[in-house]
Design an enzyme around this catalytic site. Structure first.
Site, PDB file in Angstrom:
ATOM      1  N   ARG A 239      -0.289   0.169   4.710  1.00  0.00           N
ATOM      2  CA  ARG A 239      -0.779   1.397   4.565  1.00  0.00           C
ATOM      3  C   ARG A 239       0.377   2.252   5.037  1.00  0.00           C
ATOM      4  NH1 ARG A 239      -5.063   5.348   6.117  1.00  0.00           N
ATOM      5  NH2 ARG A 239      -4.952   6.554   8.063  1.00  0.00           N
ATOM      6  N   TYR A 283       1.159  12.537  -6.253  1.00  0.00           N
ATOM      7  CA  TYR A 283       1.095  11.194  -6.102  1.00  0.00           C
ATOM      8  C   TYR A 283       1.837  10.538  -7.401  1.00  0.00           C
ATOM      9  CZ  TYR A 283      -0.828   6.542  -6.248  1.00  0.00           C
ATOM     10  OH  TYR A 283      -1.081   5.140  -6.228  1.00  0.00           O
TER      11      TYR A 283
END
Length: 290
Positions: A239, A283
Site C-alpha cells: 500500500r 492513474y
C-alpha cells in the site's frame, strides 16, 4: 474472576468505544499477557501498584519488544485500569501518571519499482492458487487497498471493462486499476476462481470460502520468501509502495489520498474533490503498472 472482568471490559469497549475487531483483539491480548505476568509473580490484578506496571514494561523491554509494542501495551493496561476504577472495582488507579516511552519515528519501508517488477514477474503458475495469488498481489499494488478492503471485495465490485473497482468497506469509493491488474483479475475470474454457490467474495481460499486477513498475509509472505528471503513485504508495504511510486512519478497528493480512501475535510462538508475521470487520468499517467 480475572477472566470475567476482562470479558466485561472488552464488552464495554465494544459497546461504547466502537473499536474495530482488530483493535479489540489487541486490547484483549495486551491485558491477558499482563495478567499472566502478574499471576506468575503472585500478584492479584486488583492489588497491582504503579511499580508492578513499570516493572512489566521493563520486562517487555528485556524481551526485546519494540517501543511501539510497549506503548501499545501500556495504553491497553491504562484503559483496563481506568475501567476498573470507574466501575469502583479498585480504589486507586495504579496506571495513573505512567508515561509511555517515546516511539522513534522511522522512515516508512517501501519497495522500489524494480523490486515490485521482480515480484510480479515471478512465475505464479496457472493453477487455481497461482492465478489467485497473482491477481491478489497485482491488485494490491495497483490499488493501494488495505487487507480488510481486499478481502471484502465481491465479484460485483470489479468492472474489468472500465478498469475500476468499487471499495465498499470504510469510505466507499471507486478507484481505477491498471492493465496488468485487469489482465490478472480477468484470468483469475475466468480460469482460477471456481464458482461456489452463494459465495460472492472475489478472493477465495482453496476451500472455496472468502479469503481471510491471515490468509492474505500468508500469501504475501510466501512469495517474499520465494523471491528474495528478507524482502520487506507486507500488505501495508504494498500500500505504501503504491502511494510512494505514484507521488515519485508526479501524481498530486490529493488524488493519491482519494485513492487510498482518506477524507478531505473542508468546513462542514466532506467532499470528494477528484472526479472519476480525473483520477483515471492521473492513474494512467503516473502508476508504474497502469
Amino acid at each position: 474472576m480475572a477472566e470475567s472482568v476482562v470479558g466485561e471490559f472488552l464488552e464495554f469497549l465494544k459497546k461504547n468505544k466502537r473499536l474495530s475487531k482488530n483493535t479489540l483483539e489487541s486490547y484483549s491480548r495486551d491485558v491477558e499477557q499482563f495478567l499472566t505476568y502478574m499471576n506468575e509473580h503472585g500478584i492479584n490484578f486488583c492489588s497491582a501498584k504503579k511499580s508492578t506496571i513499570v516493572n512489566y514494561l521493563y520486562f517487555l523491554k528485556q524481551q526485546g519488544k519494540s517501543q511501539a509494542t510497549i506503548s501499545r501495551a501500556l495504553s491497553s493496561i491504562k484503559a483496563f485500569y481506568h475501567y476498573l476504577f470507574a466501575k469502583k472495582k479498585i480504589e486507586e488507579d495504579p496506571s495513573y501518571g505512567i508515561n509511555a516511552p517515546k516511539v522513534e519515528k522511522k522512515e516508512p519501508v517501501t519497495l522500489t519499482v524494480e523490486q515490485v517488477d521482480m515480484l510480479l514477474s515471478f512465475d505464479f503458475g496457472k493453477d487455481e492458487k497461482g492465478l489467485r495469488d497473482k491477481a491478489l498481489i497485482e491488485l494490491m499494488y495497483a490499488s493501494g487497498l488495505k487487507v480488510s478492503e481486499v478481502i471484502s471485495l465481491k465479484i460485483e465490485d470489479v468492472n474489468l471493462a472500465s478498469g475500476y473497482i468499487v471499495v465498499r468497506s470504510g469510505k466507499e469509493r471507486v478507484i481505477p486499476i491498471g492493465s496488468y491488474a485487469v489482465a490478472a483479475l480477468q484470468e483469475y475470474i475466468e480460469k482460477g476462481r471456481k464458482p461456489r454457490k452463494g459465495e460472492k467474495a472475489l478472493f477465495l481460499n482453496l476451500r472455496g470460502k472468502r479469503l481471510t486477513r491471515q490468509g492474505c498475509w500468508k500469501i504475501i509472505k510466501e512469495y517474499a520468501d520465494k523471491i528474495s528471503p528478507g524482502l520487506p513485504l507486507t500488505p501495508n508495504i504494498l500500500r505504501k509502495s503504491f502511494a510512494q511510486h505514484m507521488l515519485q512519478n508526479g501524481a498530486d497528493l490529493k488524488t493519491v489520498q482519494e485513492m487510498l480512501g482518506y477524507e478531505v475535510n473542508f468546513g462542514n462538508n466532506l467532499l470528494s474533490l477528484v472526479s472519476r475521470s480525473k483520477m483515471k487520468e492521473v492513474y494512467n499517467k503516473f502508476h508504474p503498472r497502469a
